[in-house]
Design a protein around this motif. Sequence first.
Motif, PDB file in Angstrom:
ATOM      1  N   ARG A   1       2.820   8.977  -6.631  1.00  0.00           N
ATOM      2  CA  ARG A   1       3.311  10.349  -6.473  1.00  0.00           C
ATOM      3  C   ARG A   1       4.515  10.610  -7.365  1.00  0.00           C
ATOM      4  NH1 ARG A   1       1.692   9.794  -1.035  1.00  0.00           N
ATOM      5  NH2 ARG A   1       3.696   8.876  -0.460  1.00  0.00           N
ATOM      6  N   ALA A   2       5.399   9.625  -7.487  1.00  0.00           N
ATOM      7  CA  ALA A   2       6.611   9.799  -8.293  1.00  0.00           C
ATOM      8  C   ALA A   2       6.279   9.963  -9.771  1.00  0.00           C
ATOM      9  CB  ALA A   2       7.550   8.606  -8.084  1.00  0.00           C
ATOM     10  N   ILE A   3       5.383   9.120 -10.308  1.00  0.00           N
ATOM     11  CA  ILE A   3       5.109   9.174 -11.751  1.00  0.00           C
ATOM     12  C   ILE A   3       4.179  10.321 -12.133  1.00  0.00           C
ATOM     13  CG2 ILE A   3       5.512   6.709 -12.037  1.00  0.00           C
ATOM     14  CD1 ILE A   3       2.473   6.324 -12.218  1.00  0.00           C
TER      15      ILE A   3
ATOM     16  N   GLU B   1       0.815  -1.224   0.000  1.00  0.00           N
ATOM     17  CA  GLU B   1       0.000   0.000   0.000  1.00  0.00           C
ATOM     18  C   GLU B   1       0.849   1.275   0.000  1.00  0.00           C
ATOM     19  OE1 GLU B   1      -3.001   2.534  -0.389  1.00  0.00           O
ATOM     20  OE2 GLU B   1      -3.132   0.346  -0.586  1.00  0.00           O
ATOM     21  N   LYS B   2       1.835   1.364   0.898  1.00  0.00           N
ATOM     22  CA  LYS B   2       2.675   2.571   0.946  1.00  0.00           C
ATOM     23  C   LYS B   2       3.474   2.713  -0.344  1.00  0.00           C
ATOM     24  CE  LYS B   2       6.255   4.952   3.616  1.00  0.00           C
ATOM     25  NZ  LYS B   2       7.072   5.252   2.426  1.00  0.00           N
ATOM     26  N   GLY B   3       4.033   1.605  -0.845  1.00  0.00           N
ATOM     27  CA  GLY B   3       4.803   1.648  -2.087  1.00  0.00           C
ATOM     28  C   GLY B   3       3.947   2.087  -3.257  1.00  0.00           C
ATOM     29  N   TYR B   4       2.703   1.650  -3.267  1.00  0.00           N
ATOM     30  CA  TYR B   4       1.767   2.027  -4.331  1.00  0.00           C
ATOM     31  C   TYR B   4       1.537   3.537  -4.339  1.00  0.00           C
ATOM     32  CZ  TYR B   4      -2.761   2.420  -6.739  1.00  0.00           C
ATOM     33  OH  TYR B   4      -3.786   2.798  -7.576  1.00  0.00           O
TER      34      TYR B   4
ATOM     35  N   GLU C   1      11.905  -1.014   2.343  1.00  0.00           N
ATOM     36  CA  GLU C   1      11.799  -2.459   2.497  1.00  0.00           C
ATOM     37  C   GLU C   1      12.600  -3.097   1.368  1.00  0.00           C
ATOM     38  OE1 GLU C   1       8.047  -5.005   3.792  1.00  0.00           O
ATOM     39  OE2 GLU C   1       7.979  -4.581   1.644  1.00  0.00           O
ATOM     40  N   THR C   2      13.628  -3.878   1.715  1.00  0.00           N
ATOM     41  CA  THR C   2      14.465  -4.489   0.676  1.00  0.00           C
ATOM     42  C   THR C   2      13.691  -5.598  -0.043  1.00  0.00           C
ATOM     43  OG1 THR C   2      15.391  -6.192   2.110  1.00  0.00           O
ATOM     44  CG2 THR C   2      16.525  -4.056   2.065  1.00  0.00           C
ATOM     45  N   LEU C   3      14.251  -6.072  -1.164  1.00  0.00           N
ATOM     46  CA  LEU C   3      13.639  -7.178  -1.897  1.00  0.00           C
ATOM     47  C   LEU C   3      13.474  -8.401  -1.004  1.00  0.00           C
ATOM     48  CD1 LEU C   3      15.562  -6.851  -5.274  1.00  0.00           C
ATOM     49  CD2 LEU C   3      13.083  -6.723  -5.032  1.00  0.00           C
ATOM     50  N   ARG C   4      14.512  -8.686  -0.186  1.00  0.00           N
ATOM     51  CA  ARG C   4      14.443  -9.839   0.706  1.00  0.00           C
ATOM     52  C   ARG C   4      13.319  -9.640   1.734  1.00  0.00           C
ATOM     53  NH1 ARG C   4      18.258 -13.541   2.309  1.00  0.00           N
ATOM     54  NH2 ARG C   4      18.584 -13.765   0.074  1.00  0.00           N
ATOM     55  N   MET C   5      13.223  -8.432   2.301  1.00  0.00           N
ATOM     56  CA  MET C   5      12.161  -8.144   3.275  1.00  0.00           C
ATOM     57  C   MET C   5      10.780  -8.297   2.657  1.00  0.00           C
ATOM     58  SD  MET C   5      13.638  -4.708   5.102  1.00  0.00           S
ATOM     59  CE  MET C   5      15.209  -4.649   5.960  1.00  0.00           C
ATOM     60  N   ASN C   6      10.631  -7.771   1.441  1.00  0.00           N
ATOM     61  CA  ASN C   6       9.345  -7.862   0.751  1.00  0.00           C
ATOM     62  C   ASN C   6       9.003  -9.315   0.439  1.00  0.00           C
ATOM     63  OD1 ASN C   6       7.800  -7.280  -2.313  1.00  0.00           O
ATOM     64  ND2 ASN C   6       7.045  -6.341  -0.437  1.00  0.00           N
ATOM     65  N   GLY C   7      10.047 -10.095   0.085  1.00  0.00           N
ATOM     66  CA  GLY C   7       9.831 -11.511  -0.179  1.00  0.00           C
ATOM     67  C   GLY C   7       9.391 -12.259   1.072  1.00  0.00           C
ATOM     68  N   ILE C   8      10.010 -11.940   2.220  1.00  0.00           N
ATOM     69  CA  ILE C   8       9.616 -12.571   3.486  1.00  0.00           C
ATOM     70  C   ILE C   8       8.170 -12.216   3.821  1.00  0.00           C
ATOM     71  CG2 ILE C   8      10.057 -12.642   5.958  1.00  0.00           C
ATOM     72  CD1 ILE C   8      12.129 -14.118   4.218  1.00  0.00           C
ATOM     73  N   ARG C   9       7.788 -10.964   3.554  1.00  0.00           N
ATOM     74  CA  ARG C   9       6.396 -10.551   3.786  1.00  0.00           C
ATOM     75  C   ARG C   9       5.449 -11.414   2.949  1.00  0.00           C
ATOM     76  NH1 ARG C   9       3.462  -5.294   4.172  1.00  0.00           N
ATOM     77  NH2 ARG C   9       5.417  -4.159   4.045  1.00  0.00           N
ATOM     78  N   ARG C  10       5.820 -11.638   1.665  1.00  0.00           N
ATOM     79  CA  ARG C  10       4.989 -12.460   0.780  1.00  0.00           C
ATOM     80  C   ARG C  10       4.940 -13.909   1.275  1.00  0.00           C
ATOM     81  NH1 ARG C  10       1.704  -9.144  -1.808  1.00  0.00           N
ATOM     82  NH2 ARG C  10       2.744  -7.700  -3.220  1.00  0.00           N
ATOM     83  N   MET C  11       6.043 -14.374   1.843  1.00  0.00           N
ATOM     84  CA  MET C  11       6.059 -15.736   2.394  1.00  0.00           C
ATOM     85  C   MET C  11       5.117 -15.834   3.600  1.00  0.00           C
ATOM     86  SD  MET C  11       9.093 -17.734   4.380  1.00  0.00           S
ATOM     87  CE  MET C  11       8.696 -16.724   5.815  1.00  0.00           C
ATOM     88  N   ILE C  12       5.170 -14.842   4.479  1.00  0.00           N
ATOM     89  CA  ILE C  12       4.295 -14.830   5.661  1.00  0.00           C
ATOM     90  C   ILE C  12       2.828 -14.765   5.240  1.00  0.00           C
ATOM     91  CG2 ILE C  12       3.628 -13.462   7.685  1.00  0.00           C
ATOM     92  CD1 ILE C  12       6.597 -12.653   7.935  1.00  0.00           C
TER      93      ILE C  12
ATOM     94  N   TYR D   1       9.084  -6.057  -4.626  1.00  0.00           N
ATOM     95  CA  TYR D   1       9.530  -4.687  -4.885  1.00  0.00           C
ATOM     96  C   TYR D   1      10.448  -4.169  -3.779  1.00  0.00           C
ATOM     97  CZ  TYR D   1       5.721  -4.481  -8.309  1.00  0.00           C
ATOM     98  OH  TYR D   1       4.885  -4.723  -9.378  1.00  0.00           O
ATOM     99  N   GLU D   2      11.400  -3.331  -4.210  1.00  0.00           N
ATOM    100  CA  GLU D   2      12.251  -2.562  -3.298  1.00  0.00           C
ATOM    101  C   GLU D   2      12.178  -1.114  -3.773  1.00  0.00           C
ATOM    102  OE1 GLU D   2      16.221  -4.021  -1.991  1.00  0.00           O
ATOM    103  OE2 GLU D   2      16.960  -2.310  -3.169  1.00  0.00           O
ATOM    104  N   ILE D   3      11.559  -0.251  -2.981  1.00  0.00           N
ATOM    105  CA  ILE D   3      11.295   1.125  -3.416  1.00  0.00           C
ATOM    106  C   ILE D   3      12.125   2.095  -2.574  1.00  0.00           C
ATOM    107  CG2 ILE D   3       9.525   2.900  -3.716  1.00  0.00           C
ATOM    108  CD1 ILE D   3       7.478   0.587  -3.956  1.00  0.00           C
ATOM    109  N   MET D   4      13.048   2.778  -3.231  1.00  0.00           N
ATOM    110  CA  MET D   4      13.902   3.749  -2.543  1.00  0.00           C
ATOM    111  C   MET D   4      13.522   5.163  -2.972  1.00  0.00           C
ATOM    112  SD  MET D   4      18.080   3.903  -2.247  1.00  0.00           S
ATOM    113  CE  MET D   4      18.431   4.560  -3.878  1.00  0.00           C
TER     114      MET D   4
END
Length: 563
Positions: A308-310, A300-303, A536-547, A504-507
């Motif tokens: 806003r960026a685009i 949600e936050k990344g969305y 949130e790094t790619l690994r963190m986002n992946g762990i979220r998807r796993m959970i 996703y990893e959004i900086m």
Amino acid sequence: MIQQHLTQRLIEGALITEEQHKQVLAAMEREEGRYFPTLLKLNLCTEEKLMQFLSQYFRLPFVDLKKIKVDPQVIKQIPMEVVKKYRTVPVKRVGNRLTVAMEDPTDVFAIDDIKFMTGYEIEPVLASPLAIGEAMDTYYDSANQFEEVMKGIDENDDVETVDEMNMEDDGGNTAEDAPVVKLVNLILAEAIKRGASDIHIEAYEKKFRVRYRVDGTLYEIMNPPMRMRPALTSRLKIMSNLDISERRIPQDGRIKLKLKDREVDLRVSTLPCLFGEKIVMRILDKGNLTLDISKLGFPEKGYQDFLRAITSPFGMVLVTGPTGSGKTTTLYSALHHVNDTETNIMTAEDPVEYNLFGVNQVHVKEDVGLSFPAALRSFLRQDPDIIMVGEIRDGETAEIAIKAALTGHLVLSTLHTNDAPATIARLLNMGVEPFMVGSSVIMVLAQRLARRICKECKEPMALDKAALVKVGLTPQAAEKVTVYHGKGCPNCNNTGYKGRVALYEIMLIDDAIREQIYKGANTDQLKKVAIARGMETLRMNGIRRMIEGITTLDEVYATTMGD
């Protein structure tokens, strides 16, 4: 032959009446049909109720053939004439056990015949008669067409010398009559029908094969005879407007097909190999292109940050990741979101994958001088609001794109880097000054595609809690997490995975990160600051998807290696 006891149970179970039973028998006699298909065709009972009843009656699991894709290697286990005789379709093979979907699983003669023919232990499952018919049409009619076309080719003595197959011959026969043309058309149509993303046509010393990539996995479809390799290659090169006489260098082309009510583009690439040219065709079906950003799987936050960026009036948004990670889909979705009559959008791509109405797309051609830098310079004289650069490959392209972002334009582009912080280092290594990078880039988005757990065979699995702690979970959280995997089923070709999900990893480039860029901070330093700022790094986002039960820990490790 339907058992009398079974039809009596149908009546007793109130699925049909005595009168409807007689109606089915009369229709069967007129049309020489079978009981259950006739019952369904007359709409006297719903398919769902009938299958539920039969599953309980036979005490066998029900398989919905409409929701699964059967491996072509499994289909080959039972010949077409046997499938049509017994109304049965092979579904999967595990070891020495072959699972077959049957209309009448009590047909011991069918089971014994298939067991004798294949040498496997047969495990019958129940399937709808209508679904079995559709599966036979899908898997065996196309195989039959391949076979018929191949027979025609075997009888054609001149197949190797046919080059200009789009011309009429002396006898007035058109190209459509040539067996190799029929085969090519069938290969293309069948790939689209099966939802393939790529077609591979490859020649080896003693083998010529055709493979489809479906859901990220390659399946071997057929093996045409070696003698028809030159003809098939020439036909595809003619369709792609390529030089059929040039076999020493790679060539790129395009084929546009019209299949019923939709148009499909194929991006064609030829490559000279040891035993002939390898041809790979990427299927670009605009009907399957997801242009709704909300459906891409952003958190949600990344969305909200991405939106806003685009929609910023100026600045640069970079999408990064390896080939096949979905960067093009993300960029096209962004362009679709901002595309309106008040906005002038220009793109430079190599190649243009999809045509977007309202977007001025330029196909970069280095050989005629239309490079990315040349296209960008021209864009700046075309009054653009938004510029999309297919890929920043060198310092010159990077510098022009960044100057455009600094002079009131929104620039979207891609790079090939492992993660978001490494993208900044890549721009600096290209020779762009830190102050220009920090002043122009407003967001970097890194992404990967991880395989989804199959919904049909998803189940909890035991996992060492230490492994979860190792990837960043607290011991307390690891105790509460339920981890899932797919045990394998016909729906996922026994892989445990079906479809893919984006990670996703959004900086966001805020003041703190911008200051690090000005200082010339390295990738690790940028990463630490970005994580501290909420990335949130790619690994963190992946762990979220796993959970969330969407993917597995193994898949997270595989797609975020080194992150």
